[in-house]
Scaffold this motif. Structure first.
Motif, mmCIF file in Angstrom:
data_model
loop_
_atom_site.group_PDB
_atom_site.id
_atom_site.type_symbol
_atom_site.label_atom_id
_atom_site.label_comp_id
_atom_site.label_asym_id
_atom_site.label_seq_id
_atom_site.Cartn_x
_atom_site.Cartn_y
_atom_site.Cartn_z
ATOM 1 N N ARG A 601 0.457 3.334 6.524
ATOM 2 C CA ARG A 601 -0.060 2.156 5.822
ATOM 3 C C ARG A 601 0.531 0.880 6.419
ATOM 4 N NH1 ARG A 601 0.433 5.481 1.099
ATOM 5 N NH2 ARG A 601 2.487 4.597 0.666
ATOM 6 N N MET A 602 1.793 0.971 6.834
ATOM 7 C CA MET A 602 2.430 -0.205 7.417
ATOM 8 C C MET A 602 1.812 -0.551 8.771
ATOM 9 S SD MET A 602 6.471 -0.814 7.989
ATOM 10 C CE MET A 602 6.714 -0.268 6.315
ATOM 11 N N ARG A 603 1.514 0.493 9.572
ATOM 12 C CA ARG A 603 0.919 0.219 10.879
ATOM 13 C C ARG A 603 -0.448 -0.430 10.752
ATOM 14 N NH1 ARG A 603 3.025 5.466 12.224
ATOM 15 N NH2 ARG A 603 0.970 6.363 11.910
ATOM 16 N N SER A 604 -1.201 -0.008 9.711
ATOM 17 C CA SER A 604 -2.541 -0.561 9.519
ATOM 18 C C SER A 604 -2.565 -1.715 8.532
ATOM 19 C CB SER A 604 -3.479 0.551 9.023
ATOM 20 O OG SER A 604 -3.010 1.080 7.792
ATOM 21 N N ALA A 605 -1.396 -2.211 8.111
ATOM 22 C CA ALA A 605 -1.349 -3.280 7.119
ATOM 23 C C ALA A 605 -1.815 -4.590 7.731
ATOM 24 C CB ALA A 605 0.071 -3.422 6.580
ATOM 25 N N THR A 606 -2.383 -5.419 6.863
ATOM 26 C CA THR A 606 -2.848 -6.745 7.247
ATOM 27 C C THR A 606 -2.174 -7.781 6.378
ATOM 28 O OG1 THR A 606 -4.701 -6.645 5.693
ATOM 29 C CG2 THR A 606 -5.086 -5.762 7.922
ATOM 30 N N PRO A 607 -2.254 -9.066 6.736
ATOM 31 C CA PRO A 607 -1.691 -10.096 5.858
ATOM 32 C C PRO A 607 -2.294 -10.079 4.463
ATOM 33 C CG PRO A 607 -2.089 -10.982 8.055
ATOM 34 C CD PRO A 607 -2.669 -9.600 8.050
ATOM 35 N N GLN A 608 -3.570 -9.704 4.359
ATOM 36 C CA GLN A 608 -4.170 -9.615 3.030
ATOM 37 C C GLN A 608 -3.497 -8.522 2.188
ATOM 38 O OE1 GLN A 608 -5.821 -9.768 5.883
ATOM 39 N NE2 GLN A 608 -6.745 -11.819 5.726
ATOM 40 N N ASP A 609 -3.074 -7.445 2.848
ATOM 41 C CA ASP A 609 -2.357 -6.397 2.116
ATOM 42 C C ASP A 609 -1.044 -6.927 1.567
ATOM 43 O OD1 ASP A 609 -4.312 -4.517 2.628
ATOM 44 O OD2 ASP A 609 -3.402 -3.936 4.527
ATOM 45 N N LEU A 610 -0.353 -7.751 2.346
ATOM 46 C CA LEU A 610 0.890 -8.329 1.856
ATOM 47 C C LEU A 610 0.644 -9.218 0.644
ATOM 48 C CD1 LEU A 610 2.837 -9.257 5.116
ATOM 49 C CD2 LEU A 610 3.173 -7.302 3.616
ATOM 50 N N ALA A 611 -0.433 -9.967 0.686
ATOM 51 C CA ALA A 611 -0.751 -10.813 -0.465
ATOM 52 C C ALA A 611 -1.024 -9.972 -1.702
ATOM 53 C CB ALA A 611 -1.958 -11.694 -0.129
ATOM 54 N N GLN A 612 -1.705 -8.849 -1.527
ATOM 55 C CA GLN A 612 -1.975 -7.973 -2.666
ATOM 56 C C GLN A 612 -0.691 -7.369 -3.223
ATOM 57 O OE1 GLN A 612 -4.471 -4.667 -1.706
ATOM 58 N NE2 GLN A 612 -4.830 -4.105 -3.839
ATOM 59 N N ILE A 613 0.224 -6.973 -2.326
ATOM 60 C CA ILE A 613 1.501 -6.425 -2.789
ATOM 61 C C ILE A 613 2.293 -7.488 -3.534
ATOM 62 C CG2 ILE A 613 3.691 -5.431 -2.046
ATOM 63 C CD1 ILE A 613 1.313 -3.571 -1.891
ATOM 64 N N ALA A 614 2.233 -8.703 -3.031
ATOM 65 C CA ALA A 614 2.953 -9.775 -3.712
ATOM 66 C C ALA A 614 2.423 -9.977 -5.127
ATOM 67 C CB ALA A 614 2.839 -11.064 -2.903
ATOM 68 N N GLN A 615 1.103 -9.928 -5.281
ATOM 69 C CA GLN A 615 0.521 -10.070 -6.616
ATOM 70 C C GLN A 615 0.947 -8.907 -7.521
ATOM 71 O OE1 GLN A 615 -3.670 -10.367 -5.935
ATOM 72 N NE2 GLN A 615 -3.541 -12.386 -4.939
ATOM 73 N N GLN A 616 1.002 -7.728 -6.959
ATOM 74 C CA GLN A 616 1.440 -6.579 -7.759
ATOM 75 C C GLN A 616 2.888 -6.742 -8.205
ATOM 76 O OE1 GLN A 616 0.773 -3.065 -5.485
ATOM 77 N NE2 GLN A 616 -1.446 -3.332 -5.370
ATOM 78 N N MET A 617 3.731 -7.201 -7.301
ATOM 79 C CA MET A 617 5.127 -7.385 -7.675
ATOM 80 C C MET A 617 5.289 -8.474 -8.720
ATOM 81 S SD MET A 617 7.155 -6.895 -4.064
ATOM 82 C CE MET A 617 7.203 -5.287 -3.263
ATOM 83 N N GLN A 618 4.471 -9.531 -8.610
ATOM 84 C CA GLN A 618 4.516 -10.572 -9.636
ATOM 85 C C GLN A 618 4.093 -10.009 -10.988
ATOM 86 O OE1 GLN A 618 2.047 -13.668 -8.039
ATOM 87 N NE2 GLN A 618 3.682 -14.544 -6.764
ATOM 88 N N ALA A 619 3.072 -9.139 -10.966
ATOM 89 C CA ALA A 619 2.650 -8.521 -12.220
ATOM 90 C C ALA A 619 3.745 -7.633 -12.790
ATOM 91 C CB ALA A 619 1.371 -7.709 -11.992
ATOM 92 N N ARG A 620 4.458 -6.931 -11.943
ATOM 93 C CA ARG A 620 5.562 -6.104 -12.416
ATOM 94 C C ARG A 620 6.678 -6.962 -12.990
ATOM 95 N NH1 ARG A 620 7.571 -1.651 -8.329
ATOM 96 N NH2 ARG A 620 8.900 -1.314 -10.139
ATOM 97 N N ALA A 621 6.965 -8.079 -12.298
ATOM 98 C CA ALA A 621 7.984 -8.978 -12.844
ATOM 99 C C ALA A 621 7.555 -9.536 -14.200
ATOM 100 C CB ALA A 621 8.235 -10.105 -11.850
#
Length: 903
Positions: A601-621
């Motif tokens: 997943r990391m090899r195929s990750a894109t900047p949009q994936d990072l943005a989605q993970i950031a939103q998920q982490m914000q939701a968890r916080a």
């Protein structure tokens, strides 16, 4: 008188002669018995004397050797005397036999002797014939009678005395007489007067069904025993070696421990009875019901198939075995090339489950058989070593799609070479040709292909074929990544694959070495390769960040991860290294597979994936902040409860406790119990002064309040009313916030809002006792809300596991600092939080984790059930609340301080 030849006899004469012959034969035997009786009296007296001594336990008290010699002497002497005396007995004469028959039959004139008479002149006249007919007719039934045993006066007196002694010995022996006679005539056999040897027997369960040994007793039947269990029997106090019945003698191992102790060991393979016999008696006997160790059941849960991404093979499996599955793997063969070795794909298991099932996904695109039609079977091995095979399924293995033309050519060449369709010289020429087509900036790939070609041309090069296949695959992946991204990303992905392959090879190497693979040197090699993998992952993240900055993608602020300075990849790598170092190769392979999916997943990750993970982490916080707000609500409501209870008079509270104690029933509210009763509920004995300190129900100890105290309580109620109103507003806002996050309203907060309103009303009316009950109900509603929040957030992106697990950006080595917050604490709770998301309801009031089934059998304590544990928690919370109430008697507070100090 002249004897004439006998006249021809008629049928009637023959019948008479036959009767006479039979009668004479019987009389001859009887006369012989009468003569032999005198000959055997002395041997019989010798044997009778030995039997009499046996009833008195004389022979069996001797050592077995002397006992055997004595029995042989008595028996041999008796037989010798009998043989000598019987040899002197002469057969009875004919006239004695006839006299016996005539006397016993009542015949007169001795007719039997006249049957053989003949006329003097040899002529049978009619007168003679009439005479003979009368003679024959006068002979009726012939009787020989019973033997008449002769007794001399001396022998009669001797036998009479012997009979009296025998009767007395039988009377003394009683019911033990048969066993004493048996022991007397059978050396090595004990009678019932000898105590049975002591016996200790137990069954050690086999390795595939571990458990505590099963100790056997003669009073209870043993439980169902797994097949191949080991039965061990120790016999102590036996005069000679016991023996085991009911099993094959060759399967019994016998050891002599000391002069009177033996040990027997055998395996229990079949249902049946096993007994231990010692000196003619059974000292132990058990009926075993053996549970056979059947082969495991293994089957496809559904047909194997490709996943949505088209590169992963899904293997749905289902297995079952009563004692656990030790190993499951998929065996893949190429029907078109049966000469090639099969490809075995291990399916990692967590422990040794009894009924494992699931879908194992694996990437086999690197295999030489990718894109070929193959046959797959599932194999399972039980803990007992039994193996089973599923039915055959056929499918085409997934193959990776390459977009770069040179990469596709390399993969095609690799496939043909791996299947033996081209020779090494041909492959070397094609590799040089492909290297010539590469651009000048791909010098690394060009050198790799030329190096592979040179190895194929060198006949002395070791592992030339495997190195060529590996280089072709690595170069093809690099060229394909280079065609779809920049050079930095392609190089980072290449480094990740190389580091991951190195870790996999090291784990396989440590597994092959067995115990020798756990040395410090091997662990250091694994740690070094894990460090390289981590560095490669960090390099990939940096490349991803640079790519996102070049594209101008707006990255939300991720902030600090919920787990502090640790992240999922770091935790997974630490656990993988620990399990590999401890020899848990199956668990390490499972962790490596998870890590492979993360890196993919990391090899195929894109900047949009990072943005989605950031939103998920914000939701968890945000979800974590909601839980903190709920916790603050509970804390402040508890403070209000303490204020209300402090205003309640000591006498009023004690009277209420005494009244509730008199009408107490199981399950009553712990808040109304006296402290002494709470301690008894926990199994503790309260001090004597605590029972006597209870205030009588008449409220005689209630002291009147002064005007200053009344004013202070009124001011406190007004403040509590305001705080309760503010908490009510916070609960409403929190409920709306949770709804916006989970699309659900919390019923517990809705009920808490109503109960808060009731508490405010009672506080406004200065009714502390109803207000106390209302606040207690609010606390129960908030506790219910906490459980509802966990259920609502479980499995969500904000409360459960994120969609993609990526390490923290730019941290370099985030797991190395690893303090208590993000390192050890997270490691300890990783299983609980990620595997089941439980709320730690499997812990007792003191925080100890409780097991189920065999997992809780390591301690001597008994863990209560769920209702008992909840009851214990309520009692513990109530004791802590009372300890915080400084208005209680000092003796009670001192005791509660000492009791709760250790917790």
């Amino acid at each position: 008188m002249i004897m004439a030849p006998p006249a021809p006899a008629s049928s009637k004469t023959l019948s008479l002669e036959a009767r006479v012959h039979q009668a004479r034969h019987r009389a001859r035997r009887i006369l012989w018995v009468e003569s032999a009786w005198l000959a055997v009296q002395t041997p019989l007296a010798l044997v009778g004397g030995y039997a009499l001594s046996g009833l008195l336990r004389v022979p069996q008290s001797l050592p077995d050797t002397l006992h055997a010699f004595l029995l042989a002497g008595v028996g041999g002497g008796a037989l010798a005397l009998a043989a000598r005396n019987l040899s002197r007995v002469t057969p009875p004469e004919l006239h004695r036999i006839d006299r016996r028959l005539e006397e016993k039959s009542g015949l007169r004139h001795r007719p039997l002797s006249g049957l053989d008479d003949l006329p003097a002149d040899g002529e049978e006249t009619a007168f003679w014939q009439t005479h003979m007919d009368r003679l024959r007719q006068s002979i009726g039934p012939l009787r020989s009678g019973w033997p008449a045993l002769a007794w001399t006066p001396s022998r009669l007196a001797g036998w009479t005395g012997f009979a009296a002694c025998l009767a007395l010995a039988l009377f003394v022996a009683g019911q033990k007489a048969p066993s004493r006679l048996e022991a007397a005539f059978l050396p090595g056999v004990d009678d019932s007067d000898v105590p049975l040897p002591q016996i200790e027997a137990w069954v050690d369960l086999p390795a595939y069904a571990p458990g505590a040994p099963v100790f056997l007793s003669s009073n209870t039947a043993p439980p169902r025993i797994p097949q191949d269990a080991t039965l061990t029997v120790h016999v102590t106090g036996a005069r000679s070696g016991p023996h085991v019945l009911g099993v094959e003698t060759a399967d019994v191992t016998v050891r002599r421990l000391d002069a009177g102790s033996w040990s027997f060991t055998t395996r229990l393979l079949h249902t049946g009875r096993v007994s231990i016999r010692s000196r003619g008696r059974t000292v132990g006997e058990w009926q075993f019901d053996i549970e056979p160790d059947l082969p495991p059941e293994i089957a496809w849960a559904s047909a194997p198939h490709k996943t949505e991404d088209g590169t992963t093979l899904a293997l749905p499996y289902r297995a079952a075995q009563a004692h656990g599955i030790a190993r499951i793997w998929a065996k893949i063969i190429l029907p078109s090339r049966t000469d090639l070795p099969a490809l075995n794909v291990p399916i990692p298991l967590k422990g040794t489950p009894i009924k494992p099932q699931g879908v194992f996904e694996t990437d086999l695109t690197e295999s030489l058989w990718a894109g070929e039609k193959v046959a797959i079977t599932l194999h399972a091995t039980s803990r007992g070593g039994k193996e089973s095979v599923s039915k055959i399924e056929t499918l085409t293995l997934p193959a990776r799609e390459f977009h770069d033309p040179t990469a596709r050519a390399l993969i095609s060449l690799r496939h043909r070479f791996g299947l033996g369709q081209e020779t090494p010289p041909e492959v070397a020429d094609e590799l040089r040709a492909l290297a010539g087509t590469l651009p000048q900036d791909a010098k690394g790939s060009m050198l790799a292909l030329l190096y592979a070609a040179a190895q194929l041309d060198d006949p002395d090069a070791d592992q030339a074929r495997n190195n060529t296949l590996g280089l072709c695959w690595a170069v093809a992946l690099y060229l394909d990544d280079l065609a779809g991204s920049d050079a930095e990303t392609a190089q980072a992905n290449l480094d990740i694959r190389a580091a991951q392959k190195a870790v996999q090879d090291q784990i396989a190497h440590m597994r092959a070495l067995g115990d020798a693979g756990h040395t410090e040197a091997e662990q250091e090699k694994l740690a070094e390769r894990m460090k390289r993998l981590r560095e490669a992952l960090d390099q990939r993240m940096q490349a991803l960040m640079q790519r996102s900055m070049q594209l101008g993608t707006v990255m939300p602020d991720i902030g600090e991860t919920p787990d502090g300075d640790s992240d999922p990849v770091s935790r997974l790598m630490r656990r993988l290294q620990s399990e590999a170092a401890n020899g848990q190769s199956d668990e390490a392979l499972r962790r490596l597979d998870e890590l492979s999916k993360m890196t993919e997943r990391m090899r195929s990750a894109t900047p949009q994936d990072l943005a989605q993970i950031a939103q998920q982490m914000q939701a968890r916080a945000r979800a974590q902040a909601q839980r903190a707000a709920l916790h603050d609500l509970v804390r402040r409501e508890t403070t209000l409860l303490d204020h209300v209870q402090s205003r309640l008079g000591i006498g009023q509270r004690a009277a209420k406790e005494a009244e509730q104690n008199q009408a107490s029933v199981p399950g009553q509210d712990v808040s109304t119990m006296p402290t002494a009763e709470l301690l008894r509920q926990l199994g503790m004995s309260p001090p004597p002064d605590m029972d006597s300190s209870a205030t009588s129900p008449n409220g005689s100890n209630t002291a009147p309040l002064t005007p200053e105290q009344i004013a202070i309580q009124h001011e406190q109620r007004r403040d509590d009313h305001a705080v309760q109103r503010a908490l009510q507003m916070v609960a409403r806002v929190l409920n709306e916030d949770i709804k916006s996050l989970t699309d659900k309203k919390m019923d517990g907060l809705t009920k808490a809002d109503k109960d808060m309103k009731t508490a405010r009303q009672y506080l406004a009316e200065a009714k502390d006792s109803p207000a106390e009950q209302a606040i207690r109900q609010v606390l129960k509603d908030l506790a219910e809300t906490g459980q509802q929040m966990k259920e609502a957030q479980k499995g969500k992106n904000h409360g459960g596991r994120p969609l993609a697990l990526l390490p923290t950006m730019g941290t370099g080595q985030p797991s190395q600092g690893g303090g208590k917050k993000g390192g050890e604490a997270r490691d300890q709770g990783d299983d609980d939080t990620q595997d089941d998301g439980s709320d730690k309801s499997d812990r007792d009031p003191l925080g100890r984790k409780m097991g189920k089934g065999h997992s809780g059998a390591d301690t001597d304590g008994t863990v209560p059930d769920a209702d008992s544990r909840e009851r214990a928690r309520e009692i513990e919370r109530e004791l802590r609340r009372r300890d915080a109430d400084r208005t209680r008697p000092q003796s009670e507070l001192d005791y509660l301080d000492r009791l709760l100090k250790s917790y």
